[in-house]
Design an enzyme around this catalytic site. Structure first.
Site, PDB file in Angstrom:
ATOM      1  N   LYS A  92      13.356 -15.386  -9.072  1.00 21.57           N
ATOM      2  CA  LYS A  92      13.094 -14.345 -10.094  1.00 21.57           C
ATOM      3  C   LYS A  92      12.095 -14.864 -11.118  1.00 21.57           C
ATOM      4  O   LYS A  92      11.166 -14.161 -11.506  1.00 21.57           O
ATOM      5  CB  LYS A  92      14.374 -13.946 -10.840  1.00 21.57           C
ATOM      6  N   TRP A 110      -2.532  -2.957  -1.696  1.00 20.54           N
ATOM      7  CA  TRP A 110      -2.167  -4.369  -1.773  1.00 20.54           C
ATOM      8  C   TRP A 110      -3.035  -5.032  -0.713  1.00 20.54           C
ATOM      9  O   TRP A 110      -2.845  -4.819   0.479  1.00 20.54           O
ATOM     10  CB  TRP A 110      -0.689  -4.555  -1.458  1.00 20.54           C
ATOM     11  N   ARG A 166       4.348  -0.417  -4.451  1.00 23.01           N
ATOM     12  CA  ARG A 166       3.994  -0.905  -3.113  1.00 23.01           C
ATOM     13  C   ARG A 166       2.712  -1.728  -3.102  1.00 23.01           C
ATOM     14  O   ARG A 166       2.376  -2.362  -2.106  1.00 23.01           O
ATOM     15  CB  ARG A 166       3.820   0.279  -2.145  1.00 23.01           C
ATOM     16  N   GLU A 189       8.554 -15.168  -9.638  1.00 22.14           N
ATOM     17  CA  GLU A 189       7.959 -13.869  -9.323  1.00 22.14           C
ATOM     18  C   GLU A 189       7.353 -13.194 -10.540  1.00 22.14           C
ATOM     19  O   GLU A 189       6.268 -12.648 -10.475  1.00 22.14           O
ATOM     20  CB  GLU A 189       9.030 -12.921  -8.735  1.00 22.14           C
ATOM     21  N   ASN A 207      -2.078   2.127   5.464  1.00 17.96           N
ATOM     22  CA  ASN A 207      -1.151   1.073   5.059  1.00 17.96           C
ATOM     23  C   ASN A 207      -0.809   0.308   6.321  1.00 17.96           C
ATOM     24  O   ASN A 207      -0.296   0.888   7.270  1.00 17.96           O
ATOM     25  CB  ASN A 207       0.108   1.733   4.447  1.00 17.96           C
ATOM     26  N   GLY A 208      -1.131  -0.990   6.348  1.00 17.31           N
ATOM     27  CA  GLY A 208      -0.838  -1.782   7.541  1.00 17.31           C
ATOM     28  C   GLY A 208      -2.013  -2.675   7.870  1.00 17.31           C
ATOM     29  O   GLY A 208      -2.902  -2.889   7.040  1.00 17.31           O
ATOM     30  N   LYS A 256       6.469  -4.708  -3.307  1.00 17.96           N
ATOM     31  CA  LYS A 256       7.901  -4.542  -3.095  1.00 17.96           C
ATOM     32  C   LYS A 256       8.260  -4.364  -1.628  1.00 17.96           C
ATOM     33  O   LYS A 256       9.302  -4.799  -1.178  1.00 17.96           O
ATOM     34  CB  LYS A 256       8.392  -3.338  -3.893  1.00 17.96           C
ATOM     35  N   HIS A 266      17.971 -36.628  -4.239  1.00 19.12           N
ATOM     36  CA  HIS A 266      17.118 -37.022  -3.118  1.00 19.12           C
ATOM     37  C   HIS A 266      15.671 -36.594  -3.323  1.00 19.12           C
ATOM     38  O   HIS A 266      14.930 -36.428  -2.361  1.00 19.12           O
ATOM     39  CB  HIS A 266      17.663 -36.445  -1.812  1.00 19.12           C
ATOM     40  N   GLU A 290      18.001 -17.803  -6.029  1.00 20.98           N
ATOM     41  CA  GLU A 290      17.607 -16.467  -6.479  1.00 20.98           C
ATOM     42  C   GLU A 290      17.115 -16.508  -7.927  1.00 20.98           C
ATOM     43  O   GLU A 290      16.134 -15.848  -8.277  1.00 20.98           O
ATOM     44  CB  GLU A 290      18.792 -15.500  -6.286  1.00 20.98           C
ATOM     45  N   CYS A 329       0.828  -1.189   0.000  1.00 20.50           N
ATOM     46  CA  CYS A 329       0.000   0.000   0.000  1.00 20.50           C
ATOM     47  C   CYS A 329       0.874   1.256   0.000  1.00 20.50           C
ATOM     48  O   CYS A 329       1.809   1.374   0.785  1.00 20.50           O
ATOM     49  CB  CYS A 329      -0.945   0.097   1.192  1.00 20.50           C
TER      50      CYS A 329
HETATM   51  C1  G6P Z   1       9.112  -8.690  -0.994  1.00 20.50           C
HETATM   52  C2  G6P Z   1       9.711  -8.322  -2.337  1.00 20.50           C
HETATM   53  C3  G6P Z   1      11.010  -9.106  -2.547  1.00 20.50           C
HETATM   54  C4  G6P Z   1      11.965  -8.854  -1.388  1.00 20.50           C
HETATM   55  C5  G6P Z   1      11.321  -9.193  -0.052  1.00 20.50           C
HETATM   56  C6  G6P Z   1      12.168  -8.704   1.109  1.00 20.50           C
HETATM   57  O1  G6P Z   1       8.645  -9.985  -1.029  1.00 20.50           O
HETATM   58  O2  G6P Z   1       8.801  -8.583  -3.370  1.00 20.50           O
HETATM   59  O3  G6P Z   1      11.615  -8.701  -3.759  1.00 20.50           O
HETATM   60  O4  G6P Z   1      13.120  -9.620  -1.567  1.00 20.50           O
HETATM   61  O5  G6P Z   1      10.057  -8.534   0.073  1.00 20.50           O
HETATM   62  O6  G6P Z   1      12.212  -7.313   1.055  1.00 20.50           O
HETATM   63  P1  G6P Z   1      13.317  -6.400   1.691  1.00 20.50           P
HETATM   64  O7  G6P Z   1      12.891  -5.013   1.325  1.00 20.50           O
HETATM   65  O8  G6P Z   1      13.282  -6.644   3.154  1.00 20.50           O
HETATM   66  O9  G6P Z   1      14.621  -6.775   1.090  1.00 20.50           O
END
Ligand code: G6P
Length: 612
Positions: free
Chosen positions: A489, A73, A27, A492, A99-100, A607, A508, A485, A2
């Site tokens: 990606k 969000w 956000r 996501e 937001n929260g 994000k 395994h 990672e 948000c």
């Molecule tokens: C969200 C984002 C990710 C990020 C994670 C941790 O899930 O979409 O891209 O890695 O939060 O966020 P931070 O800001 O704590 O690195």
């Protein structure tokens, strides 16, 4: 999670609010809304993105020099027109954006329903604004006092802004656990979740602290007091935000821009901190705590998402270089266990946004047990740097694409510098090796640049795998976090199921998934467990899996086995994550674009995750 924005002043609020919402859309983007005050309190909101809101508002009255805006969000209540913010109070004299999460909303709602309040949404936010109005009317107090009393009754996290039809020169805002910045203009004020919507109007900002309420009145200085009714003097800071960093700069997406920025963002992370010739590593923010870090028997690293993957690289670095025992924890798990942490412990918290709720809560828990907390964050002035004892900013610049790219490589760069510095202090590294690694690190930005040349090759590769249903990513040692990672990606942004695995663990379980339809990305660079990884590739080949191998330039052995080869420049084993990650970012990017996915704003994600 948000985005909230507010404006009060002499200009028309609507364009400022809309621009702000676009800047904050990273956000959350499932619904959006604004409220404008111009005699009437007008409220427009809709499911969808900010552009949908713009369409919805088109042709309607947008007059007003005071207003609030929100991009959502969803937490409580599905994303639809009704649950979108702002929310009106019962009388429709007040409107709120939030937001929260208000955790005890259900019991408050029950109480309000008994007293005749009607709710039109499923949100916790609507409960809060009804409660505020109820207090204001029944206790006959001012709006800011009603807000203060209400906030004493709620449990949870909030950044809120409230607008009142009866007070056309006033916005009330407050925060706890979710960020809020006040921008101070010449004769106007701006409110926002972060500085991005404010930067083009003023450089003077005040970051609110938890449990602070700010009254923003036109023509007067802002007044801050806590929910416990203690007056606070606003601390005005200067913003250092370059506006061009908030634009796509000719790229189709922020993510592609941010991938391509990595030669410079890694350099920025090291700037003024590394002098390879003189053998100097200097992280100013942690100087007072270095000795404690060097003395620590154990370091615990807490993080979420991509930052957690950087933490894993950090574990290997600290163990290899500084011979310190390291544990890496998901912040969300750590906070609800009963972790054994004591006063000698060092806890490193890694976060791009500096706002992740689970990481913040984990920090508080570790702090309460006496540990020293070191932050590694990207967003200057965010909550985590303020909650830690000391820390280092990554200085990667604003990251706007929801999938993290340049923040990851910046975090790994900082962890490398930290581990080298502590190793030097502890004497766990030979001088010649130390200089060798510093030189290798210094050459990384150029090597990242060279790595980016694989872009065309990857675009072609992405065409072959656009419609794959699953992907497996394998790596060992330093390349194991890279595999995780890479898989994250792809999930996501392309919504293809992908798993990252330690290459040898594959036998395994995941090996059962391998057939001729399964693309397997193997990070098989030429150091460490290279020979072993070749055996793992053989295991995949024997089951007809398609191998996409990330190899060191000039590789011969993997080339013979793999279906597709992507080369990265030669470097030290412990620096390979900084290079091998790049092609994986590009692979997920191109596949997502070909699948017509919204790369910068993937579905269901946000994000900055300010709720647990
Ligand atoms: C969200 C984002 C990710 C990020 C994670 C941790 O899930 O979409 O891209 O890695 O939060 O966020 P931070 O800001 O704590 O690195």
């Amino acid at each position: 999670m948000c985005g909230i924005v507010g404006y009060i002043g002499s200009k028309q609020a609507y364009p400022i609010l809309m621009k702000g919402l676009y800047r904050l859309e990273y956000r959350g983007y499932d619904s959006a809304g604004i409220a404008l005050l111009d005699g009437d309190l007008k409220l427009y909101k809709t499911k969808g993105k900010v552009t949908d809101l713009e369409g919805f508002v088109s042709g309607k009255s947008i007059e007003g020099t005071i207003g609030i805006g929100h991009t959502r969000w969803a937490t409580h209540g599905e994303p639809n027109n009704v649950n979108a913010h702002p929310h009106f109070s019962q009388s429709q004299n007040l409107a709120i954006i939030h937001n929260g999460i208000i955790e005890n909303y259900a019991s408050i709602k029950e109480e309000l329903i008994k007293r005749g309040y009607k709710f039109s949404s499923d949100t916790d936010t609507e409960v809060l604004i009804h409660l505020i109005e109820d207090i204001k009317n029944n206790e006959n107090v001012s709006l800011d006092e009603a807000v203060r009393i209400a906030l004493n009754q709620v449990v949870g996290a909030y950044a809120i802004v409230i607008i009142s039809k009866d007070e056309p020169n006033l916005l009330i805002a407050a925060r706890k656990g979710s960020p809020l910045v006040v921008g101070i203009g010449d004769d106007d004020y701006y409110l926002a979740s972060d500085a991005a919507p404010i930067a083009e109007y003023t450089q003077d900002v005040v970051y609110l602290n938890d449990e602070e309420i700010v009254s923003v009145r036109r023509g007067e200085e802002i007044k801050i007091r806590t929910v416990k009714n203690k007056n606070k003097t606003p601390y005005i800071q200067k913003l250092e935000l370059n506006l061009t960093e908030l634009e796509k700069g000719g790229f189709d997406h922020f993510m592609l821009k941010e991938i391509n920025e990595q030669p410079s963002s890694i350099l920025d992370s090291m700037r003024g901190r590394l002098n390879a010739k003189k053998g100097i590593v200097k992280l100013g923010g942690i100087i007072d705590y270095e000795q404690k870090m060097a003395n620590a028997k154990r370091i615990t690293i807490i993080a979420c998402g991509t930052s957690w993957h950087a933490a894993l690289v950090g574990e290997y670095l600290f163990e290899d270089l500084a011979r310190t025992h390291v544990e890496v924890e998901y912040a969300s798990e750590f906070r609800y266990r009963n972790p054994i942490i004591n006063e000698d412990d060092i806890v490193i918290a890694i976060s791009q946004s500096g706002e992740t709720a689970d990481t913040l809560a984990a920090i508080e828990l570790a702090k309460s047990k006496g540990a020293t907390i070191i932050g590694i964050c990207n967003v200057v002035g965010s909550s985590i740097p303020r909650a830690t004892h000391a820390g280092t900013y990554t200085h990667a610049g604003p990251e706007i694409g929801v999938a993290s790219t340049k923040a990851f490589t910046a975090q790994v760069t900082i962890l490398t510098l930290m581990a080298l510095r502590i190793a030097k202090m502890k004497g766990t590294i030979e001088t010649s090796r130390y200089f060798q690694l510093l030189n290798a690190l210094e050459s990384i930005p150029n090597k990242v640049k060279e790595t980016l040349d694989v872009d065309d090759q990857i675009r072609t590769l992405a065409r072959t795998f656009t419609y794959a249903r699953n992907f497996l990513y394998l790596g060992r040692g330093y390349n194991f976090p890279v595999a995780l990672e890479g898989a994250l990606k792809l999930k996501e942004i392309s919504y293809i199921h992908a798993e990252g695995y330690p290459a040898a663990e594959m036998k395994h379980g995941p090996i059962a998934l391998i057939d001729s339809e399964m693309p397997v990305v193997v990070i098989a660079t030429n150091k460490g467990t290279y020979e072993k990884v070749i055996s793992n590739i053989q295991e995949v080949k024997a089951r007809k899996g398609k191998i996409i191998a990330i190899v060191t330039k000039g590789d011969k052995d993997v080339k013979k086995l793999a279906d597709y080869i992507i080369e990265v420049p030669e470097t030290e084993e412990m620096l390979v994550p900084l290079l091998a990650t790049i092609p994986l970012q590009l692979l997920s990017y191109h596949i997502a674009v070909m699948r017509d996915c919204n790369v910068d704003q993937p579905r269901n994600l946000a994000k900055s995750v300010t709720v647990e």
